[in-house]
Design an enzyme around this catalytic site. Structure first.
Site, PDB file in Angstrom:
ATOM      1  N   ASP A  29     -10.409   4.113  -5.050  1.00 20.38           N
ATOM      2  CA  ASP A  29      -9.843   4.106  -6.403  1.00 20.38           C
ATOM      3  C   ASP A  29     -11.018   4.185  -7.372  1.00 20.38           C
ATOM      4  O   ASP A  29     -11.850   3.279  -7.433  1.00 20.38           O
ATOM      5  CB  ASP A  29      -9.008   2.851  -6.619  1.00 20.38           C
ATOM      6  CG  ASP A  29      -7.845   2.795  -5.646  1.00 20.38           C
ATOM      7  OD1 ASP A  29      -6.796   3.393  -5.942  1.00 20.38           O
ATOM      8  OD2 ASP A  29      -8.005   2.194  -4.555  1.00 20.38           O
ATOM      9  N   ASN A  55      -3.282   1.587  -8.056  1.00 16.40           N
ATOM     10  CA  ASN A  55      -2.193   2.105  -7.228  1.00 16.40           C
ATOM     11  C   ASN A  55      -1.328   0.908  -6.850  1.00 16.40           C
ATOM     12  O   ASN A  55      -1.763   0.035  -6.103  1.00 16.40           O
ATOM     13  CB  ASN A  55      -2.740   2.808  -5.975  1.00 16.40           C
ATOM     14  CG  ASN A  55      -1.620   3.358  -5.094  1.00 16.40           C
ATOM     15  OD1 ASN A  55      -0.543   2.771  -4.999  1.00 16.40           O
ATOM     16  ND2 ASN A  55      -1.867   4.488  -4.455  1.00 16.40           N
ATOM     17  N   ASP A  73      -1.454  -2.746  -1.609  1.00 13.01           N
ATOM     18  CA  ASP A  73      -2.621  -2.656  -0.716  1.00 13.01           C
ATOM     19  C   ASP A  73      -3.875  -2.203  -1.479  1.00 13.01           C
ATOM     20  O   ASP A  73      -4.973  -2.215  -0.920  1.00 13.01           O
ATOM     21  CB  ASP A  73      -2.347  -1.778   0.515  1.00 13.01           C
ATOM     22  CG  ASP A  73      -1.647  -0.467   0.213  1.00 13.01           C
ATOM     23  OD1 ASP A  73      -1.253  -0.245  -0.947  1.00 13.01           O
ATOM     24  OD2 ASP A  73      -1.493   0.337   1.151  1.00 13.01           O
ATOM     25  N   HIS A  74      -3.727  -1.842  -2.740  1.00 13.00           N
ATOM     26  CA  HIS A  74      -4.863  -1.500  -3.606  1.00 13.00           C
ATOM     27  C   HIS A  74      -5.073  -2.584  -4.665  1.00 13.00           C
ATOM     28  O   HIS A  74      -4.105  -3.183  -5.142  1.00 13.00           O
ATOM     29  CB  HIS A  74      -4.604  -0.198  -4.372  1.00 13.00           C
ATOM     30  CG  HIS A  74      -4.451   1.007  -3.511  1.00 13.00           C
ATOM     31  ND1 HIS A  74      -5.416   1.987  -3.422  1.00 13.00           N
ATOM     32  CD2 HIS A  74      -3.435   1.426  -2.713  1.00 13.00           C
ATOM     33  CE1 HIS A  74      -5.003   2.950  -2.612  1.00 13.00           C
ATOM     34  NE2 HIS A  74      -3.800   2.641  -2.167  1.00 13.00           N
ATOM     35  N   ASN A 133      -8.119   8.855  -2.675  1.00 16.05           N
ATOM     36  CA  ASN A 133      -7.986   8.966  -1.220  1.00 16.05           C
ATOM     37  C   ASN A 133      -9.211   9.585  -0.573  1.00 16.05           C
ATOM     38  O   ASN A 133      -9.116  10.268   0.461  1.00 16.05           O
ATOM     39  CB  ASN A 133      -6.709   9.727  -0.841  1.00 16.05           C
ATOM     40  CG  ASN A 133      -5.499   8.808  -0.731  1.00 16.05           C
ATOM     41  OD1 ASN A 133      -5.575   7.738  -0.133  1.00 16.05           O
ATOM     42  ND2 ASN A 133      -4.388   9.206  -1.315  1.00 16.05           N
ATOM     43  N   GLU A 149       1.523   5.843  -7.662  1.00  9.06           N
ATOM     44  CA  GLU A 149       2.597   5.505  -6.707  1.00  9.06           C
ATOM     45  C   GLU A 149       3.647   4.584  -7.329  1.00  9.06           C
ATOM     46  O   GLU A 149       3.960   3.525  -6.784  1.00  9.06           O
ATOM     47  CB  GLU A 149       2.033   4.905  -5.412  1.00  9.06           C
ATOM     48  CG  GLU A 149       1.432   5.953  -4.490  1.00  9.06           C
ATOM     49  CD  GLU A 149       1.453   5.547  -3.032  1.00  9.06           C
ATOM     50  OE1 GLU A 149       2.449   5.875  -2.359  1.00  9.06           O
ATOM     51  OE2 GLU A 149       0.488   4.926  -2.563  1.00  9.06           O
ATOM     52  N   ASP A 183      -6.202   6.993  -7.631  1.00  9.22           N
ATOM     53  CA  ASP A 183      -6.390   6.858  -6.189  1.00  9.22           C
ATOM     54  C   ASP A 183      -6.797   8.225  -5.672  1.00  9.22           C
ATOM     55  O   ASP A 183      -5.955   9.118  -5.566  1.00  9.22           O
ATOM     56  CB  ASP A 183      -5.087   6.379  -5.548  1.00  9.22           C
ATOM     57  CG  ASP A 183      -5.161   6.332  -4.029  1.00  9.22           C
ATOM     58  OD1 ASP A 183      -6.235   6.649  -3.470  1.00  9.22           O
ATOM     59  OD2 ASP A 183      -4.138   6.002  -3.400  1.00  9.22           O
TER      60      ASP A 183
END
Length: 253
Positions: free
Chosen positions: A214, A7, A243-244, A145, A34, A143
DNA sequence: ATGTCACAGTCCCTGTGA
């Protein structure tokens, strides 16, 4: 063959990092989430110069998923059909392996309508995967989540009543696994957390406050051929990281 | 327990989403 999911939190903002990373790692297949781009903005030409075919299910301001491959890219399918207005899934066949790049809805809060959307979305993913061609290997990455178990969360006590760890979300992942898939990274690392995401705030990365959300789900036959799975933590460091971090799967195929 | 980042529009700040 290796397959990576990442991501990137905006391919527009992350392109310098992604390009450098591709030149350095040269993965066979990269599943991106994303992109936050329309198809018109997606860097098809730049990727071709790096040796990658690419397919993008783009939206614009939010979401957007892609598959990059240097081992072939065929039979591209975007979305679940007409059911989902958001660009959150794309599938393709790369070197004879069916691959999907998934960006599961965040959920926001347990009492938010977006949480029900997340559960419906995971159910639709399960239905799609259940109908797969079982003569082919499959990788369902992205991802999700969702942290599948408490081992995948740095402090479960802080997430009581929150999304990403709730029982219905975890049950949805188990339903996906019940179609014959396994969580690759966890299958090869039974005790290590293997976090893949850290909040930008609070210095979370340096404090080790992460989640493993992930994931790479693979069929049993592909698990038998798996040689490694790991998180590329280096990609979370330095200037303007996502951030991933990328999650890698390596296979003797 | 919220110290950041990215986006678009209200356009050099603010609201929203993560």
């Amino acid at each position: 063959m290796n397959v990576v999911t990442w991501n990137v939190n905006s391919l527009t903002a992350r392109w310098p990092r992604v390009e450098t990373w591709l030149l350095d790692k040269n993965p066979d297949v990269l599943l991106i989430q994303e992109t936050k781009q329309t198809d018109a903005k997606f860097p098809f030409k730049e990727l071709a110069a790096l040796g990658y075919d690419a397919a993008h299910n783009g939206q614009g301001q939010w979401n957007g998923v892609a598959i990059l491959s240097r081992v072939g890219l065929e039979d591209v399918v975007r979305g679940f059909g007409d059911q989902d207005p958001e660009a959150r899934i794309i599938g393709a066949t790369c070197a004879g392996v069916r691959v999907y790049s998934c960006y599961v809805p965040n959920g926001r809060a347990l009492d938010d309508p977006h949480y029900q959307y997340k559960l419906r979305w995971l159910s639709a993913l399960r239905d799609l995967v259940a109908k797969r061609d079982r003569s082919m290997h499959i990788v369902v990455g992205g991802d999700f989540n969702v942290a599948p178990t408490d081992l995948d969360c740095y402090d479960p006590s802080l997430f009581e009543g929150a999304t990403h760890v709730s029982e219905p979300e975890r049950a949805a992942l188990r339903a996906l696994e019940a179609t014959g898939l396994v969580d690759l990274t966890r299958s090869l690392h039974l005790d290590e957390p293997c976090y893949s995401w850290w909040d930008y705030r609070n210095g979370s990365f340096h404090r080790g406050w992460g989640l493993r959300i992930d994931l790479l789900y693979v069929d049993q036959g592909l698990l038998a051929k798996a040689t490694a799975s790991y998180v590329d933590r280096e990609a979370r460091k330095g200037e303007k990281p996502s951030d991933h971090a990328p999650v890698v799967g390596e296979f003797a195929v």
